[in-house]
Design a protein around this motif. Structure first.
Motif, PDB file in Angstrom:
ATOM      1  N   GLY A   1      32.789  32.727 -50.274  1.00 50.95           N
ATOM      2  CA  GLY A   1      33.058  33.603 -49.137  1.00 50.95           C
ATOM      3  C   GLY A   1      32.369  33.132 -47.864  1.00 50.95           C
ATOM      4  O   GLY A   1      31.669  32.120 -47.842  1.00 50.95           O
ATOM      5  N   GLU A   2      32.560  33.896 -46.793  1.00 51.85           N
ATOM      6  CA  GLU A   2      31.988  33.558 -45.487  1.00 51.85           C
ATOM      7  C   GLU A   2      30.463  33.475 -45.557  1.00 51.85           C
ATOM      8  O   GLU A   2      29.809  34.266 -46.237  1.00 51.85           O
ATOM      9  N   VAL A   3      29.905  32.520 -44.815  1.00 50.06           N
ATOM     10  CA  VAL A   3      28.462  32.286 -44.796  1.00 50.06           C
ATOM     11  C   VAL A   3      27.832  32.901 -43.543  1.00 50.06           C
ATOM     12  O   VAL A   3      28.423  32.875 -42.460  1.00 50.06           O
ATOM     13  N   HIS A   4      26.630  33.441 -43.693  1.00 50.59           N
ATOM     14  CA  HIS A   4      25.871  33.933 -42.528  1.00 50.59           C
ATOM     15  C   HIS A   4      25.320  32.722 -41.780  1.00 50.59           C
ATOM     16  O   HIS A   4      24.413  32.042 -42.248  1.00 50.59           O
ATOM     17  N   ASN A   5      25.875  32.465 -40.593  1.00 52.12           N
ATOM     18  CA  ASN A   5      25.523  31.252 -39.849  1.00 52.12           C
ATOM     19  C   ASN A   5      25.664  31.516 -38.348  1.00 52.12           C
ATOM     20  O   ASN A   5      26.504  30.922 -37.672  1.00 52.12           O
TER      21      ASN A   5
ATOM     22  N   ALA B   1      41.531  28.922 -47.783  1.00 53.13           N
ATOM     23  CA  ALA B   1      40.879  30.034 -47.100  1.00 53.13           C
ATOM     24  C   ALA B   1      39.603  30.439 -47.822  1.00 53.13           C
ATOM     25  O   ALA B   1      39.417  30.165 -49.009  1.00 53.13           O
ATOM     26  N   LEU B   2      38.712  31.069 -47.093  1.00 50.36           N
ATOM     27  CA  LEU B   2      37.489  31.590 -47.692  1.00 50.36           C
ATOM     28  C   LEU B   2      37.830  32.538 -48.839  1.00 50.36           C
ATOM     29  O   LEU B   2      38.701  33.403 -48.716  1.00 50.36           O
ATOM     30  N   ALA B   3      37.150  32.357 -49.971  1.00 51.42           N
ATOM     31  CA  ALA B   3      37.338  33.174 -51.176  1.00 51.42           C
ATOM     32  C   ALA B   3      38.744  33.072 -51.762  1.00 51.42           C
ATOM     33  O   ALA B   3      39.157  33.934 -52.527  1.00 51.42           O
TER      34      ALA B   3
ATOM     35  N   ALA C   1      48.965  26.748 -58.264  1.00 47.03           N
ATOM     36  CA  ALA C   1      49.213  28.037 -57.619  1.00 47.03           C
ATOM     37  C   ALA C   1      48.080  28.313 -56.640  1.00 47.03           C
ATOM     38  O   ALA C   1      46.961  27.823 -56.805  1.00 47.03           O
ATOM     39  N   TYR C   2      48.392  29.111 -55.621  1.00 48.32           N
ATOM     40  CA  TYR C   2      47.394  29.427 -54.595  1.00 48.32           C
ATOM     41  C   TYR C   2      47.449  30.908 -54.270  1.00 48.32           C
ATOM     42  O   TYR C   2      48.548  31.486 -54.150  1.00 48.32           O
ATOM     43  N   ALA C   3      46.277  31.540 -54.144  1.00 46.84           N
ATOM     44  CA  ALA C   3      46.214  32.949 -53.768  1.00 46.84           C
ATOM     45  C   ALA C   3      45.056  33.151 -52.790  1.00 46.84           C
ATOM     46  O   ALA C   3      44.033  32.479 -52.884  1.00 46.84           O
TER      47      ALA C   3
END
Length: 219
Positions: free
Chosen positions: A12-16, A190-192, A210-212
């Motif tokens: 997931g997104e990183v705190h940066n 994408a993230l996650a 496959a992609y989700a």
């Protein structure tokens, strides 16, 4: 015939807040939104019949990946307990780590940006051959080595693997085109997100991708 599916999950997104190119540096954790993204993807995996029964969960050793993987086992383990099964633990593997990058610790693309100073632009004149760090061929080699060993270790099962954008996309390029080289600005990881590769256990032949993007609406 039996098949193994390897689900490559991006963290997931990183705190940066300082926009540092953190690469493999320690101390970079998920942001609040990143935790919500990891939890949303974890619920998606836990709601799927196959991934809810995953044989193993692996992760890059970096904190952001470990935290994402932790959310996944937290979502899956209650179902395992209800079935009388032992809980899954996150297994670390160095082959899943982020790509090495000579710009680590800098603020590329922000203000003056290290990318534009001291002739560093010369490192990125060819986007298909990353002279700025670990080569795509090396990334693909270590990722493929991990995946093929997992196919052998977990026949007729699902394996959830948390890694990073560059390793996941580089491996996908290798599987789809036979070559790992690509333009980094055209990646679709994408993230996650979850990119799933299914292999025939007998031949190791790829039979499907496959992609989700379960966390696309997380804010």
């Amino acid at each position: 015939m039996t098949y193994t599916t390897i689900h490559l999950v991006r963290h997931g997104e990183v705190h940066n807040p300082d926009h540092v190119l953190y690469e493999r540096l320690p101390g970079y954790h998920l942001s609040d939104r990143g935790h919500r993204m990891a939890e949303r993807t974890a619920l998606y995996l836990a709601a799927n019949h196959s991934t809810a029964r995953a044989a193993a969960v692996f992760s890059s050793p970096l904190e952001r990946a470990q935290e994402t993987a932790g959310a996944i086992v937290d979502a899956i383990n209650p179902q395992r307990a209800a079935r009388g099964e032992e809980p899954l633990a996150v297994r670390s593997d160095d082959r899943l780590i982020e790509a090495g990058n000579e710009f680590r610790g800098t603020t590329v693309g922000r203000g003056e940006g290290a990318l534009w100073r001291h002739g560093n632009w010369r490192l990125v004149t060819n986007l298909y051959r990353p002279s700025w760090g670990e080569t795509y061929r090396h990334i693909a080699r270590r990722m493929n080595d991990f995946v093929q060993s997992a196919v052998d270790a977990f026949p007729d099962g699902d394996v959830i693997v948390v890694s990073h954008e560059s390793p996941i996309w580089t491996f996908r390029c290798l599987m789809e085109t036979g070559r790992p080289e690509h333009n980094m600005f055209k990646r679709t990881v994408a993230l996650a997100s979850v990119t799933s590769f299914t292999f025939d256990n007998a031949t190791h032949r790829l039979v499907g991708i496959a992609y989700a993007d379960p966390a696309s609406r997380v804010r």
